[in-house]
Design a protein around this motif. Sequence first.
Motif, mmCIF file in Angstrom:
data_model
loop_
_atom_site.group_PDB
_atom_site.id
_atom_site.type_symbol
_atom_site.label_atom_id
_atom_site.label_comp_id
_atom_site.label_asym_id
_atom_site.label_seq_id
_atom_site.Cartn_x
_atom_site.Cartn_y
_atom_site.Cartn_z
ATOM 1 N N THR A 255 0.805 -1.225 0.000
ATOM 2 C CA THR A 255 0.000 0.000 0.000
ATOM 3 C C THR A 255 0.836 1.273 0.000
ATOM 4 N N ASN A 256 2.119 1.174 0.320
ATOM 5 C CA ASN A 256 2.957 2.383 0.297
ATOM 6 C C ASN A 256 3.456 2.712 -1.107
ATOM 7 N N GLU A 257 3.067 1.909 -2.093
ATOM 8 C CA GLU A 257 3.470 2.160 -3.475
ATOM 9 C C GLU A 257 2.289 2.651 -4.297
ATOM 10 N N LYS A 258 2.550 3.648 -5.143
ATOM 11 C CA LYS A 258 1.532 4.185 -6.037
ATOM 12 C C LYS A 258 2.095 4.231 -7.453
ATOM 13 N N LEU A 259 1.286 3.801 -8.410
ATOM 14 C CA LEU A 259 1.739 3.754 -9.804
ATOM 15 C C LEU A 259 1.958 5.168 -10.338
ATOM 16 N N LEU A 260 3.136 5.395 -10.922
ATOM 17 C CA LEU A 260 3.445 6.693 -11.515
ATOM 18 C C LEU A 260 3.439 6.624 -13.037
ATOM 19 N N MET A 261 3.996 5.547 -13.591
ATOM 20 C CA MET A 261 4.124 5.480 -15.042
ATOM 21 C C MET A 261 4.184 4.027 -15.501
ATOM 22 N N LEU A 262 3.739 3.799 -16.727
ATOM 23 C CA LEU A 262 3.829 2.475 -17.350
ATOM 24 C C LEU A 262 4.505 2.628 -18.698
ATOM 25 N N LEU A 263 5.506 1.782 -18.959
ATOM 26 C CA LEU A 263 6.242 1.831 -20.217
ATOM 27 C C LEU A 263 6.170 0.485 -20.922
ATOM 28 N N PRO A 264 5.493 0.406 -22.074
ATOM 29 C CA PRO A 264 5.614 -0.790 -22.907
ATOM 30 C C PRO A 264 6.938 -0.701 -23.652
ATOM 31 N N VAL A 265 7.724 -1.761 -23.632
ATOM 32 C CA VAL A 265 9.096 -1.691 -24.152
ATOM 33 C C VAL A 265 9.318 -2.789 -25.185
ATOM 34 N N GLY A 266 9.973 -2.430 -26.272
ATOM 35 C CA GLY A 266 10.314 -3.414 -27.286
ATOM 36 C C GLY A 266 10.949 -2.760 -28.497
ATOM 37 N N TYR A 267 10.915 -3.482 -29.627
ATOM 38 C CA TYR A 267 11.368 -2.935 -30.900
ATOM 39 C C TYR A 267 10.161 -2.366 -31.644
ATOM 40 N N PRO A 268 10.358 -1.355 -32.480
ATOM 41 C CA PRO A 268 9.223 -0.852 -33.256
ATOM 42 C C PRO A 268 8.772 -1.895 -34.273
ATOM 43 N N SER A 269 7.471 -1.970 -34.514
ATOM 44 C CA SER A 269 6.976 -2.875 -35.554
ATOM 45 C C SER A 269 7.388 -2.341 -36.923
ATOM 46 N N LYS A 270 7.367 -3.198 -37.921
ATOM 47 C CA LYS A 270 7.811 -2.797 -39.254
ATOM 48 C C LYS A 270 6.907 -1.717 -39.839
ATOM 49 N N GLN A 271 5.655 -1.683 -39.429
ATOM 50 C CA GLN A 271 4.701 -0.701 -39.947
ATOM 51 C C GLN A 271 4.567 0.516 -39.017
ATOM 52 N N ALA A 272 5.478 0.678 -38.078
ATOM 53 C CA ALA A 272 5.350 1.750 -37.085
ATOM 54 C C ALA A 272 5.419 3.132 -37.738
ATOM 55 N N THR A 273 4.540 4.004 -37.288
ATOM 56 C CA THR A 273 4.562 5.400 -37.697
ATOM 57 C C THR A 273 4.492 6.268 -36.443
ATOM 58 N N VAL A 274 4.925 7.519 -36.577
ATOM 59 C CA VAL A 274 4.840 8.482 -35.481
ATOM 60 C C VAL A 274 4.366 9.815 -36.053
ATOM 61 N N PRO A 275 3.721 10.640 -35.242
ATOM 62 C CA PRO A 275 3.314 11.965 -35.730
ATOM 63 C C PRO A 275 4.528 12.795 -36.132
ATOM 64 N N ASP A 276 4.369 13.583 -37.175
ATOM 65 C CA ASP A 276 5.468 14.427 -37.663
ATOM 66 C C ASP A 276 5.505 15.703 -36.819
ATOM 67 N N LEU A 277 6.010 15.573 -35.607
ATOM 68 C CA LEU A 277 6.060 16.688 -34.673
ATOM 69 C C LEU A 277 7.429 17.341 -34.692
ATOM 70 N N LYS A 278 7.473 18.618 -34.381
ATOM 71 C CA LYS A 278 8.725 19.359 -34.292
ATOM 72 C C LYS A 278 8.938 19.803 -32.846
ATOM 73 N N ARG A 279 10.186 19.781 -32.406
ATOM 74 C CA ARG A 279 10.499 20.237 -31.054
ATOM 75 C C ARG A 279 10.834 21.725 -31.061
ATOM 76 N N LYS A 280 10.593 22.367 -29.933
ATOM 77 C CA LYS A 280 10.877 23.791 -29.828
ATOM 78 C C LYS A 280 12.372 24.045 -30.014
ATOM 79 N N PRO A 281 12.722 25.134 -30.698
ATOM 80 C CA PRO A 281 14.148 25.469 -30.842
ATOM 81 C C PRO A 281 14.726 25.922 -29.501
ATOM 82 N N LEU A 282 16.039 25.926 -29.434
ATOM 83 C CA LEU A 282 16.737 26.234 -28.181
ATOM 84 C C LEU A 282 16.338 27.589 -27.617
ATOM 85 N N ASP A 283 16.167 28.593 -28.486
ATOM 86 C CA ASP A 283 15.877 29.936 -27.973
ATOM 87 C C ASP A 283 14.500 30.047 -27.333
#
Length: 289
Positions: A255-283
């Motif tokens: 009871t002293n433990e509380k779930l914070l995060m869950l990570l499914p881990v593995g290799y990407p599937s051959k058909q894997a896609t991701v959103p075409d997102l851009k990260r903020k520039p340094l400035d």
Amino acid sequence: MFSLIPVLVAIVCILIVWIFKNVARGIKRRKEEPRAQAEARPCVRDNLKDSTGLHQVEEDADAWQESEISVEHVPFSHTRYPEKEMIKRSKEFYELLNKRRSVRFISNEQVPMEVIRNVIRTAGTAPSGAHTEPWTFVVVKDPDMKHRIREIIEEEEEINYSKRMGRQWVTDLKKLRTNWIKEYLDTAPVLILIFKQVYGFAANNQKKVHYYNEISVSIACGILLAALQNAGLVTVTTTPLNCGPRLRMFLSRPTNEKLLMLLPVGYPSKQATVPDLKRKPLDQIMVTV
């Protein structure tokens, strides 16, 4: 007749006092009702609260373990690189992590358990409040257990998307094409569930305060993500809203433990896609003063 006047005045005064008290109670009750409803209603913020702080107050103070008076210090071992090497290493590490993406299409190909052990060892190097190391990493490989975890999460996530999360949140997620269906919880060869220990236990079974446990475990999760990327594995960070208690009981965690995060881990599937997102520039993320 005149003898009744003081009695009538007293009765009127009593009535006035009674009326004012009831009006005050009604106002107080109306103020408290929204707060009570908010506390009763599942709320996203409740899952993100860090219940710890510098001064933690507990009902039974006598049950807590006293801090160690001193810890031996040893010489610090450090490798200092020439400036050119520092720049090279920092740039290479950035380029490696800049390729990290949240991948929801994960292959069922098995990954070496030694790699999983190593990345969790790496996460365990994170700093923590008063060096309490308030984390537990639960690794799930059994297909039946993974499927039951998926069932629990999808039951709650359907409610989250339809009721709890709110229209704006659901709208913001549409561009990522994510919903309450979590197929990767079945296909990923490994699930890592990260629990924060809101308090610990000493050898004599007395409770130990875990200062800033959520911040400490969050840092460990960041290091874990970097370690997975370095090992050539993919994941997607998930924080299963309102699933923590059920998953904790399913995995027989204390009871002293509380779930914070869950990570499914593995290799990407051959058909894997991701959103075409851009990260903020340094400035936009760095300010020098």
